[in-house]
Design an enzyme around this catalytic site. Structure first.
Site, PDB file in Angstrom:
ATOM      1  N   ASP A 163       2.790  -1.696   4.253  1.00  0.00           N
ATOM      2  CA  ASP A 163       4.285  -2.049   3.665  1.00  0.00           C
ATOM      3  C   ASP A 163       5.142  -0.568   4.061  1.00  0.00           C
ATOM      4  O   ASP A 163       4.172   0.693   4.283  1.00  0.00           O
ATOM      5  CB  ASP A 163       4.370  -2.278   2.510  1.00  0.00           C
ATOM      6  CG  ASP A 163       4.273  -1.216   1.425  1.00  0.00           C
ATOM      7  OD1 ASP A 163       4.796  -1.135   0.308  1.00  0.00           O
ATOM      8  OD2 ASP A 163       3.314  -0.373   1.727  1.00  0.00           O
ATOM      9  N   ASP A 223      -3.274  -0.047   4.159  1.00  0.00           N
ATOM     10  CA  ASP A 223      -2.800   0.947   3.407  1.00  0.00           C
ATOM     11  C   ASP A 223      -3.008   1.067   1.925  1.00  0.00           C
ATOM     12  O   ASP A 223      -3.290  -0.010   1.622  1.00  0.00           O
ATOM     13  CB  ASP A 223      -1.099   0.828   3.676  1.00  0.00           C
ATOM     14  CG  ASP A 223      -0.259   1.872   3.015  1.00  0.00           C
ATOM     15  OD1 ASP A 223      -0.626   3.046   3.113  1.00  0.00           O
ATOM     16  OD2 ASP A 223       0.468   1.408   2.261  1.00  0.00           O
ATOM     17  N   ASP A 225       4.607   2.600   7.411  1.00  0.00           N
ATOM     18  CA  ASP A 225       3.712   1.555   8.113  1.00  0.00           C
ATOM     19  C   ASP A 225       3.945   1.170   9.433  1.00  0.00           C
ATOM     20  O   ASP A 225       3.290   0.390  10.127  1.00  0.00           O
ATOM     21  CB  ASP A 225       3.164   0.632   6.875  1.00  0.00           C
ATOM     22  CG  ASP A 225       2.187   1.230   6.091  1.00  0.00           C
ATOM     23  OD1 ASP A 225       1.462   2.260   6.249  1.00  0.00           O
ATOM     24  OD2 ASP A 225       2.525   0.849   4.808  1.00  0.00           O
TER      25      ASP A 225
END
Length: 611
Positions: free
Chosen positions: A502, A306, A506
């Site tokens: 995080d 991410d 996610d």
């Protein structure tokens, strides 16, 4: 509660205490029969379970465990049988605990799901109703700081929402009439009116919950390393025992062979190596939720990251202060006055500005007459100065004013403008900075054998490209919703795939990946619970350390199994020739076990070259 949940563990410990008490009283011979009877009962119970697993098409170490119990009991080594029993029953308890632990993900997500809404009645009065009672077309009011309960269309002219829990983007998003917003977003400082376009069960946040449930249900079970050699090792032991019996004509040769064929290198050595690897990971502040995680990471081929909060810090920081050209205010004065005006604001940009002023040692001055206009900025009196902080027009900049009308900021940067005493004074530049260690982590993963690295982000392509270039990632997937991230991971052919992320957004992709790693220092509970490993400090370096530890752990586990099995095969051949009595064989097997376990403990230490 624990005794009722795991009766076999409690029974094993109770029998062991009885046996030890008899030994202490000098009556150890009286403990032989009850201990032997107990371990044989456990062996029968394991046999029943093994038959059921075979019927379901599964196999593992059950046959080895049964042979270990029966053979050691047959030669009178009932204490060794009891230790094997304790390992078996304790291992089942740990597996049950891990399964129950995984269910906390759904509980956490459901607790965070929007539960109520303010629905506007025909009279124009907002009434509190359950989010599940909202129908498509209902007009709702979302109060400041509340979670948007359902997907909808904005009716208010101006507003601001935080979509970090959905897209990972830390910057506030300005919205106005006609804009579409998703459930799970957090409203800004002003009440927001919207019209529901989906019911709660079909809205974005509930979709996240459903994705986590689906991903966890579809994840293939982890195969323990020892299972891969259980069947061939058992077959070799039985063949050697059978041949020894046939050649010698002495059925005692079977017991002599099987007693040195106990599967402790499989039952103990490999788990000890994995536990040691997990302990070593914990020392570098990475919590691993099972040995199977390390086994998968050791074969890692693809790493996905991410962006916001993972490759970057996840919160905007002041990177520069730009006073107006030829203006009377220096950078420090501009920042101090802006911090004074922003110190009591709940806007996402307020905290970083105040923190930057304090970080420079500037006094954050008292303010009065604070007026905050949602979507525009904050006006206040600071030390007798009229200060306005926010949008360019709100701060008093004229269209043609130098430095204010046409800022060409790099992607991912944001300008907060400042006006003092009715005149434009300059602007403060903020950015979500790349983690200093990110590029090194990516390089280390590539150097360690990871073939493919990609970025999965809900942010725009331009900002994503800037961050990806900074850390060395070529494959960029931008503008993704949680479902898109899941599809990207599931569609990757170079497996296993590790996902690092995080936040609530996610959680689904962390659950869908072969291994999910959560940045848990400040991340959402849902992300941590969905993940297989959690980094407990605010640093990405733990990812590279975890992969390195996994590879060493599996290498040590394989070595310990190889040493144990190799020595056991040699002893089986010698015992098959009649050169090792059963009692001596049991003692020798204990030395083999000890050797394998001590070797497995090497996983606690880093290799000399990497220290």
């Amino acid at each position: 509660m624990a005794v009722r949940a795991y009766p076999w563990v409690a029974a094993t410990l109770a029998v062991a205490m009885v046996g030890l008490a008899l030994l202490a009283l000098g009556r150890g011979e009286y403990g032989r029969w009850p201990l032997t009877a107990f371990v044989l009962v456990v062996a029968v119970n394991q046999l029943v379970g093994m038959i059921r697993e075979f019927a379901a098409g599964e196999y593992g170490l059950d046959i080895l465990a049964i042979l270990a119990i029966v053979s050691t009991a047959a030669v009178g080594d009932y204490w060794a049988s009891l230790i094997v029993v304790l390992m078996i029953t304790g291992g089942e308890a740990l597996e049950d605990f891990a399964s129950h632990r995984a269910n906390r993900t759904l509980t956490s997500l459901l607790e965070r799901a929007p539960s109520r809404a303010h629905r506007v009645a025909a009279s124009g009065v907002a009434q509190i109703v359950a989010a599940s009672d909202v129908a498509v077309g209902d007009e709702l009011v979302v109060l400041p700081g509340e979670i948007v309960p359902v997907d909808g269309t904005v009716l208010s002219n101006n507003g601001s929402i935080d979509e970090a829990s959905l897209t990972g983007e830390p910057m506030p998003v300005s919205v106005g009439a006609g804009d579409q917003i998703m459930s799970g977003a957090v409203n800004g400082a002003a009440a927001l009116r919207l019209r529901a376009t989906r019911v709660a069960a079909e809205s974005q946040y509930q979709r996240i919950v459903d994705l986590v449930r689906e991903a966890q249900a579809s994840k293939a079970p982890m195969v323990r390393l020892a299972n891969k050699v259980a069947v061939p090792f058992t077959a070799v032991a039985l063949v050697i025992a059978g041949v020894a019996w046939v050649v010698s004509g002495d059925p005692a040769r079977i017991a002599q062979v099987l007693v040195v064929a106990t599967p402790c290198p499989l039952l103990i050595a490999a788990p000890v190596a994995f536990l040691a690897g997990m302990s070593r990971a914990a020392r570098v502040q990475v919590v691993v939720k099972g040995g199977g995680v390390l086994e998968i990471l050791a074969r890692l081929r693809t790493a996905a990251f991410d962006k916001t909060g993972t490759l970057t810090h996840g919160h905007p920081q002041v990177v520069a202060v730009h006073p107006q050209d030829d203006g009377p205010h220096c950078a420090d004065e501009l920042l101090a006055l802006a911090a004074g005006a922003e110190q009591f604001s709940g806007h996402v940009m307020a905290g970083p500005i105040v923190a930057a002023a304090q970080g420079r040692g500037l006094a954050v001055r008292a303010s009065s007459g604070v007026v905050e206009q949602a979507g525009h900025g904050v006006a206040a009196q600071v030390s007798g100065r009229a200060v306005r902080v926010g949008r360019r027009a709100f701060a008093g900049a004229a269209d043609g004013e130098a430095g204010a009308s046409s800022l060409h900021l790099p992607a991912g940067r944001l300008a907060v403008h400042v006006g003092i005493d009715g005149k434009y004074a300059g602007w403060i530049e903020l950015a979500d900075e790349v983690r200093a260690e990110a590029a090194g982590v990516i390089a280390e993963l590539r150097g360690g054998g990871v073939e493919h690295v990609m970025m999965l982000t809900g942010d725009g392509a331009a900002t994503a490209r800037v961050i990806a270039d900074a850390v060395g990632i070529d494959d960029i997937r931008a503008g993704l919703l949680p479902a898109d991230k899941v599809d990207a991971v599931r569609g990757e052919s170079r497996r296993p795939v590790m996902m690092v992320g995080d936040g609530i957004n996610d959680a689904p992709v962390l659950a869908a990946a072969d291994v999910g790693v959560a940045m848990g220092a400040a991340g959402a509970t849902a992300a941590s619970d969905s993940a297989d490993a959690v980094i407990m400090v605010d640093s990405l370096a733990g990812v590279a350390r975890l992969v390195t530890i996994a590879r060493q752990t599996v290498r040590v586990a394989k070595q310990s199994i190889g040493i144990g099995i190799g020595l056991s095969v040699v002893l089986m051949l010698v015992a098959g020739a009649g050169a090792i009595p059963a009692v001596v064989g049991a003692a020798l097997q204990e030395l083999v076990d000890l050797t394998s376990i001590l070797w497995a403990l090497r996983a606690l230490r880093a290799p000399r070259a990497s220290r």
